[in-house]
Design a protein around this motif. Structure first.
Motif, PDB file in Angstrom:
ATOM      1  N   LEU A  48     -82.001  21.211  21.637  1.00 13.98           N
ATOM      2  CA  LEU A  48     -82.449  22.596  21.748  1.00 13.98           C
ATOM      3  C   LEU A  48     -83.874  22.702  22.288  1.00 13.98           C
ATOM      4  O   LEU A  48     -84.273  23.740  22.813  1.00 13.98           O
ATOM      5  CB  LEU A  48     -82.366  23.280  20.382  1.00 13.98           C
ATOM      6  N   GLU A  49     -84.657  21.648  22.150  1.00 11.42           N
ATOM      7  CA  GLU A  49     -86.052  21.702  22.593  1.00 11.42           C
ATOM      8  C   GLU A  49     -86.197  21.604  24.116  1.00 11.42           C
ATOM      9  O   GLU A  49     -87.292  21.842  24.659  1.00 11.42           O
ATOM     10  CB  GLU A  49     -86.867  20.589  21.932  1.00 11.42           C
ATOM     11  N   TYR A  50     -85.125  21.287  24.834  1.00 12.71           N
ATOM     12  CA  TYR A  50     -85.216  21.072  26.276  1.00 12.71           C
ATOM     13  C   TYR A  50     -85.689  22.324  27.011  1.00 12.71           C
ATOM     14  O   TYR A  50     -85.351  23.456  26.649  1.00 12.71           O
ATOM     15  CB  TYR A  50     -83.851  20.674  26.833  1.00 12.71           C
ATOM     16  N   ASP A  51     -86.462  22.080  28.078  1.00 12.26           N
ATOM     17  CA  ASP A  51     -86.841  23.149  29.000  1.00 12.26           C
ATOM     18  C   ASP A  51     -85.646  23.522  29.882  1.00 12.26           C
ATOM     19  O   ASP A  51     -84.633  22.812  29.931  1.00 12.26           O
ATOM     20  CB  ASP A  51     -87.989  22.696  29.897  1.00 12.26           C
ATOM     21  N   THR A  52     -85.802  24.592  30.644  1.00 11.09           N
ATOM     22  CA  THR A  52     -84.729  25.048  31.528  1.00 11.09           C
ATOM     23  C   THR A  52     -84.302  23.964  32.507  1.00 11.09           C
ATOM     24  O   THR A  52     -83.107  23.776  32.775  1.00 11.09           O
ATOM     25  CB  THR A  52     -85.183  26.291  32.300  1.00 11.09           C
ATOM     26  N   TYR A  53     -85.257  23.203  33.044  1.00 10.58           N
ATOM     27  CA  TYR A  53     -84.953  22.257  34.114  1.00 10.58           C
ATOM     28  C   TYR A  53     -84.826  20.809  33.639  1.00 10.58           C
ATOM     29  O   TYR A  53     -84.694  19.906  34.470  1.00 10.58           O
ATOM     30  CB  TYR A  53     -86.028  22.348  35.211  1.00 10.58           C
ATOM     31  N   THR A  54     -84.844  20.563  32.350  1.00 16.23           N
ATOM     32  CA  THR A  54     -84.786  19.179  31.880  1.00 16.23           C
ATOM     33  C   THR A  54     -83.478  18.507  32.278  1.00 16.23           C
ATOM     34  O   THR A  54     -83.467  17.362  32.753  1.00 16.23           O
ATOM     35  CB  THR A  54     -84.975  19.119  30.351  1.00 16.23           C
ATOM     36  N   LEU A  55     -82.350  19.175  32.087  1.00 11.80           N
ATOM     37  CA  LEU A  55     -81.070  18.584  32.491  1.00 11.80           C
ATOM     38  C   LEU A  55     -81.020  18.371  34.005  1.00 11.80           C
ATOM     39  O   LEU A  55     -80.446  17.384  34.480  1.00 11.80           O
ATOM     40  CB  LEU A  55     -79.909  19.476  32.056  1.00 11.80           C
ATOM     41  N   HIS A  56     -81.609  19.273  34.761  1.00 10.45           N
ATOM     42  CA  HIS A  56     -81.660  19.124  36.221  1.00 10.45           C
ATOM     43  C   HIS A  56     -82.435  17.866  36.598  1.00 10.45           C
ATOM     44  O   HIS A  56     -81.994  17.087  37.469  1.00 10.45           O
ATOM     45  CB  HIS A  56     -82.319  20.352  36.847  1.00 10.45           C
ATOM     46  N   GLU A  57     -83.570  17.653  35.946  1.00 13.95           N
ATOM     47  CA  GLU A  57     -84.366  16.459  36.235  1.00 13.95           C
ATOM     48  C   GLU A  57     -83.613  15.187  35.858  1.00 13.95           C
ATOM     49  O   GLU A  57     -83.684  14.171  36.564  1.00 13.95           O
ATOM     50  CB  GLU A  57     -85.698  16.551  35.490  1.00 13.95           C
ATOM     51  N   GLU A  58     -82.870  15.225  34.746  1.00 13.14           N
ATOM     52  CA  GLU A  58     -82.078  14.058  34.360  1.00 13.14           C
ATOM     53  C   GLU A  58     -80.950  13.810  35.372  1.00 13.14           C
ATOM     54  O   GLU A  58     -80.645  12.658  35.708  1.00 13.14           O
ATOM     55  CB  GLU A  58     -81.493  14.260  32.967  1.00 13.14           C
TER      56      GLU A  58
END
Length: 317
Positions: free
Chosen positions: A240-250
């Motif tokens: 839940l702590e992830y930023d909007t683009y964290t999954l995109h960066e991963e």
């Protein structure tokens, strides 16, 4: 009420621009309250990003929180400049005589290794044991949650056939007495959470006599959130702590590392088009959950820090 972090921490200015309440040491001393003492054992490779994500959530709560950044002494990561660690971090050995209202243990990029093969495993086990007597409430995230469950209860992790990756719908687990746990207060019955992991913990492996409560789960992504009321411990397997683009960066990182096709994160990009900007649909739930954790910690912790853990020590004697 603001969060107290070092003025020269890289996250400080970014959070200030976002409008997150921050406080300097001089201003904190003028407030006639005891700040909540929270330690963050940051095992993530990009430590500044994780610092900012969690400080943002803690800083949005109505209490003054003093955040202590911790790293391991048995292993020094090479993904962060030594100067950053020396300037802002302490090791557990530095603080082991202290007591804390809260401890957060993050995930780590080691989930495919057996627990015992992680270079700092022995030290982490000592930290987990120390938390039972020196920390009032703990919040373990992703691999940190798996590691704590394995250490305290022998619960194994299982390798998934493919990476579980994306934003998945989770449901609040109903209780027979119909009362919603304090941690889940204000959350919708269904809510979205980012998931990024290669392994999972299964409910069938949870010991029946361990006092572990399942608070949230997903038909597609499995267990999400456990609570151990006796020790005021939270186990969160997702992000839940992830930023909007964290999954995109991963996703972009995985594409660069892999020679084959890398699956898109599920339910994340509009029309499953990674050139379209993702939309954040979990931010409010992150603030609710962490706000509930901090509030519960505040309501139950002793005013005198030295009294933390005394009840558990007396019960064990």
């Amino acid at each position: 009420m603001p969060i107290k972090i070092p003025n020269d921490l890289p996250a400080f200015e970014k959070l200030r621009v976002e409008g997150v309440p921050l406080i300097g040491a001089d201003d904190a001393l003028r407030q006639d309250i005891r700040p909540m003492q929270v330690a963050l054992l940051n095992l993530m490779p990009d430590k500044p990003k994780t610092e900012m994500q969690l400080a943002r959530l803690l800083g949005a709560t109505p209490l003054q929180i003093e955040l202590t950044l911790l790293t391991t002494s048995s292993y020094r990561p090479n993904t962060v400049p030594l100067s950053h660690l020396q300037s802002f971090y302490q090791t557990w050995q530095d603080v082991r005589e202290r007591r804390f209202d809260g401890l957060i243990v993050t995930g780590a990029p080691v989930e495919l290794l057996p627990f015992e093969e992680v270079k700092y495993w022995n030290e982490l086990c000592q930290i987990f044991d120390w938390s039972r007597t020196n920390v009032h409430s703990s919040f373990h995230i992703c691999w940190g949650a798996q590691a704590a469950l394995y250490h305290f209860h022998g619960v194994p992790k299982h390798v998934l056939p493919v990476k579980r990756f994306g934003v998945f719908t989770h449901v609040v687990r109903e209780r027979q007495d119909t009362r919603r746990p304090n941690l889940m207060r204000g959350l919708d019955d269904y809510f979205q959470i980012p998931v990024s992991r290669h392994t999972e913990v299964r409910e069938a492996d949870l010991p029946a006599d361990a006092g572990l409560e399942v608070l949230a789960q997903s038909n597609a992504a499995g267990l999400c959130l456990l609570h151990e009321p006796r020790f005021r411990t939270v186990y969160m397997f997702n992000h839940l702590e992830y930023d909007t683009y964290t999954l995109h960066e991963e996703f972009q990182r995985d594409r660069l590392k892999s020679l084959g096709d890398v699956a898109l994160p599920s339910n994340y990009y509009p029309d499953d088009d990674y050139e379209k900007a993702p939309r954040n649909c979990w931010r409010a739930y992150a603030h609710l959950l962490f706000g509930n954790w901090v509030n519960e910690m505040y309501q139950t912790t002793p005013y005198d820090l030295e009294m933390i853990g005394r009840e558990r020590q007396a019960a064990a004697a």
